[in-house]
Design an enzyme around this catalytic site. Structure first.
Site, mmCIF file in Angstrom:
data_model
loop_
_atom_site.group_PDB
_atom_site.id
_atom_site.type_symbol
_atom_site.label_atom_id
_atom_site.label_comp_id
_atom_site.label_asym_id
_atom_site.label_seq_id
_atom_site.Cartn_x
_atom_site.Cartn_y
_atom_site.Cartn_z
ATOM 1 C CB CYS A 113 -14.746 -10.960 -12.377
ATOM 2 S SG CYS A 113 -14.348 -9.400 -11.628
ATOM 3 C CG HIS A 252 -10.642 -12.537 -13.626
ATOM 4 N ND1 HIS A 252 -11.045 -11.639 -14.593
ATOM 5 C CD2 HIS A 252 -10.842 -11.901 -12.428
ATOM 6 C CE1 HIS A 252 -11.475 -10.527 -14.008
ATOM 7 N NE2 HIS A 252 -11.351 -10.667 -12.697
ATOM 8 C CG ASN A 282 -10.159 -6.797 -12.662
ATOM 9 O OD1 ASN A 282 -11.018 -7.110 -13.485
ATOM 10 N ND2 ASN A 282 -10.160 -7.240 -11.422
HETATM 11 N N1 ACO Z 1 -0.180 1.809 -4.101
HETATM 12 C C1 ACO Z 1 0.655 1.683 -3.057
HETATM 13 N N2 ACO Z 1 0.364 0.985 -1.958
HETATM 14 C C2 ACO Z 1 -0.835 0.386 -1.913
HETATM 15 C C3 ACO Z 1 -1.751 0.459 -2.972
HETATM 16 C C4 ACO Z 1 -1.401 1.227 -4.092
HETATM 17 N N3 ACO Z 1 -2.214 1.367 -5.155
HETATM 18 N N4 ACO Z 1 -2.852 -0.254 -2.642
HETATM 19 C C5 ACO Z 1 -2.628 -0.771 -1.427
HETATM 20 N N5 ACO Z 1 -1.415 -0.382 -0.987
HETATM 21 C C6 ACO Z 1 -0.788 -0.700 0.282
HETATM 22 C C7 ACO Z 1 -1.753 -1.086 1.357
HETATM 23 O O1 ACO Z 1 -2.305 0.057 1.972
HETATM 24 C C8 ACO Z 1 -0.870 -1.872 2.311
HETATM 25 O O2 ACO Z 1 -0.144 -0.960 3.086
HETATM 26 P P1 ACO Z 1 0.132 -1.311 4.647
HETATM 27 O O3 ACO Z 1 0.948 -2.569 4.623
HETATM 28 O O4 ACO Z 1 0.859 -0.110 5.099
HETATM 29 O O5 ACO Z 1 -1.222 -1.488 5.259
HETATM 30 C C9 ACO Z 1 0.117 -2.555 1.351
HETATM 31 O O6 ACO Z 1 0.051 -1.841 0.112
HETATM 32 C C10 ACO Z 1 -0.196 -4.001 1.079
HETATM 33 O O7 ACO Z 1 -1.591 -4.099 0.805
HETATM 34 P P2 ACO Z 1 -2.232 -5.479 0.460
HETATM 35 O O8 ACO Z 1 -3.705 -5.291 0.266
HETATM 36 O O9 ACO Z 1 -1.749 -6.520 1.407
HETATM 37 O O10 ACO Z 1 -1.548 -5.744 -0.957
HETATM 38 P P3 ACO Z 1 -1.609 -7.031 -1.818
HETATM 39 O O11 ACO Z 1 -0.267 -7.550 -2.043
HETATM 40 O O12 ACO Z 1 -2.654 -7.982 -1.321
HETATM 41 O O13 ACO Z 1 -2.105 -6.444 -3.206
HETATM 42 C C11 ACO Z 1 -4.130 -6.306 -4.486
HETATM 43 C C12 ACO Z 1 -3.349 -5.780 -3.294
HETATM 44 C C13 ACO Z 1 -3.358 -5.984 -5.729
HETATM 45 C C14 ACO Z 1 -5.479 -5.628 -4.506
HETATM 46 C C15 ACO Z 1 -4.284 -7.843 -4.341
HETATM 47 O O14 ACO Z 1 -4.719 -8.150 -3.040
HETATM 48 C C16 ACO Z 1 -5.245 -8.419 -5.319
HETATM 49 O O15 ACO Z 1 -4.986 -8.421 -6.507
HETATM 50 N N6 ACO Z 1 -6.341 -8.985 -4.805
HETATM 51 C C17 ACO Z 1 -7.259 -9.734 -5.630
HETATM 52 C C18 ACO Z 1 -8.078 -8.846 -6.480
HETATM 53 C C19 ACO Z 1 -8.860 -9.737 -7.415
HETATM 54 O O16 ACO Z 1 -8.417 -10.734 -7.911
HETATM 55 N N7 ACO Z 1 -10.064 -9.400 -7.692
HETATM 56 C C20 ACO Z 1 -10.808 -10.324 -8.553
HETATM 57 C C21 ACO Z 1 -12.153 -10.105 -8.467
HETATM 58 S S1 ACO Z 1 -12.516 -8.400 -8.545
HETATM 59 C C22 ACO Z 1 -12.773 -8.051 -10.102
HETATM 60 O O17 ACO Z 1 -12.194 -8.721 -10.919
HETATM 61 C C23 ACO Z 1 -13.640 -6.880 -10.511
#
Ligand code: ACO
Length: 325
Positions: A113, A252, A282
């Protein structure tokens, strides 16, 4: 030493749109979860046979058009991508041919990214060294081609796109500050295990779904916020400007909560945050370039505006930049 300025911007989004409702049908998720946890509403997907180089060419044409330049005016093409058309030859070389450029160099660089900001820094170096005058820098990815549509943790996040800028030699320097970094010890929280020299493609690797993006979202989230803030701050220090004095900030576009944390650190009002995430999701290397181009074309970013950019991605890698448009 010559300076550098951006004379053209462009982007391209493929035609097919994947809505949040689409994902409700294929994995256990909801429009509400996706909107509130990420800020995304739709993303675009390449058509069968449409490759990264095809997206690059369309974004480049738009940037050339804005710059009032022709393909033969370009001296160097760089493409930041993790989804090249093929592992080789370089997508940059394919773009050289498809765009109708002279036999200029065209190559790829791979830093996930962070591609757009690494690419700006490289373009700056090539021009200020006196080696080239007009550089076409493209950041593009077709992440849907390496996305696992059975994994709800990742599949809702990614879309395809290309963004391009034309950098040119100038008496006044407008690329004012950079900060780049990487930490390869964290390689397993965001990666694609298969398809490289370590795990070449085999029946086994395909069966084990190793040719898809794997991400520990929460771990990435925490490090992303810290590193993006640090990178922005360092780039601002180099430019000699307080983050709060920026006209716009373009983080980003990966998660609205991360983008907002960066905005708050910079003490900038909400209308200073360039946010186009809902429209494309993204798109990896290209997100900053898309957001930049959209705001330029909408007349919101004007000549003379000071723009702060900051990014985070696989590597782990990160980068910040301060640019006067
Ligand atoms: N729909 C419903 N529930 C979901 C989904 C979905 N699509 N995806 C995950 N969940 C669930 C998980 O299983 C978890 O359930 P549990 O509590 O029963 O285990 C719950 O939601 C919370 O999951 P988390 O991973 O804690 O959710 P979070 O609030 O962290 O959000 C996300 C996830 C959106 C991926 C976030 O962590 C994020 O944006 N991370 C950074 C990603 C990023 O910035 N990447 C940048 C570099 S990558 C690139 O750009 C190519």
């Amino acid at each position: 030493m010559k300076g550098v300025q951006i004379v053209g911007t462009g982007h391209y989004l493929p035609k097919e749109v994947l809505t949040n409702e689409y994902f409700e049908k294929i994995v256990d998720t909801s429009d509400e979860w996706i909107r509130t946890r990420t800020g995304m509403v739709k993303r675009h997907r390449v058509a069968p046979g449409e490759a990264t180089s095809d997206m690059c060419v369309e974004a480049a044409k738009n940037a050339l058009d804005m710059a009032g330049m022709k393909p033969e005016d370009i001296d160097l093409i760089m493409v930041g991508t993790v989804t090249p058309d093929m592992l080789f030859p370089a997508t940059g070389a394919l773009v050289q041919h498809k765009l109708g450029c002279r036999n200029i160099p065209g190559f790829d660089f791979e830093i996930g990214c962070s591609g757009f900001i690494y690419g700006l820094a490289m373009g700056y170096s090539f021009i200020t060294s006196g080696l080239y005058k007009n550089v076409l820098m493209i950041a593009a990815d077709a992440l849907t081609t390496i996305t696992d549509y059975t994994d709800r943790n990742t599949c809702v996040l990614f879309g395809d796109a290309a963004s391009a800028v034309i950098l040119t030699s100038s008496d006044k320097n407008k690329l004012l500050g950079f900060s780049l970094g990487a930490d390869g010890s964290q390689d397993k929280i965001l990666y694609m295990p298969g398809g490289g020299s370590k795990i070449p493609a085999t029946e086994e690797s395909v069966k084990n779904r190793l040719h898809y993006i794997k991400m520990e979202g929460q771990s990435v989230f925490k490090i992303a916020v810290e590193r993006m803030i640090e990178a922005l701050k360092s780039a601002c220090d180099m430019a000699g400007i307080e983050p709060s004095k920026l006209d716009y900030i373009i983080p980003h576009q990966a998660n609205l909560r991360i983008m907002d944390a960066v905005r708050k650190f910079a003490k900038l009002d909400e209308d200073k945050l360039v946010n186009t995430l809902a429209e494309h999701g993204n798109t990896s290397a290209s997100t900053i370039g898309i957001a930049f181009d959209k705001f330029v074309r909408d007349g919101k970013i004007k000549r003379g505006n000071l723009i702060g950019m900051t990014v985070f991605g696989a590597g782990l890698s990160w980068g910040g930049a301060v640019v006067e448009f």
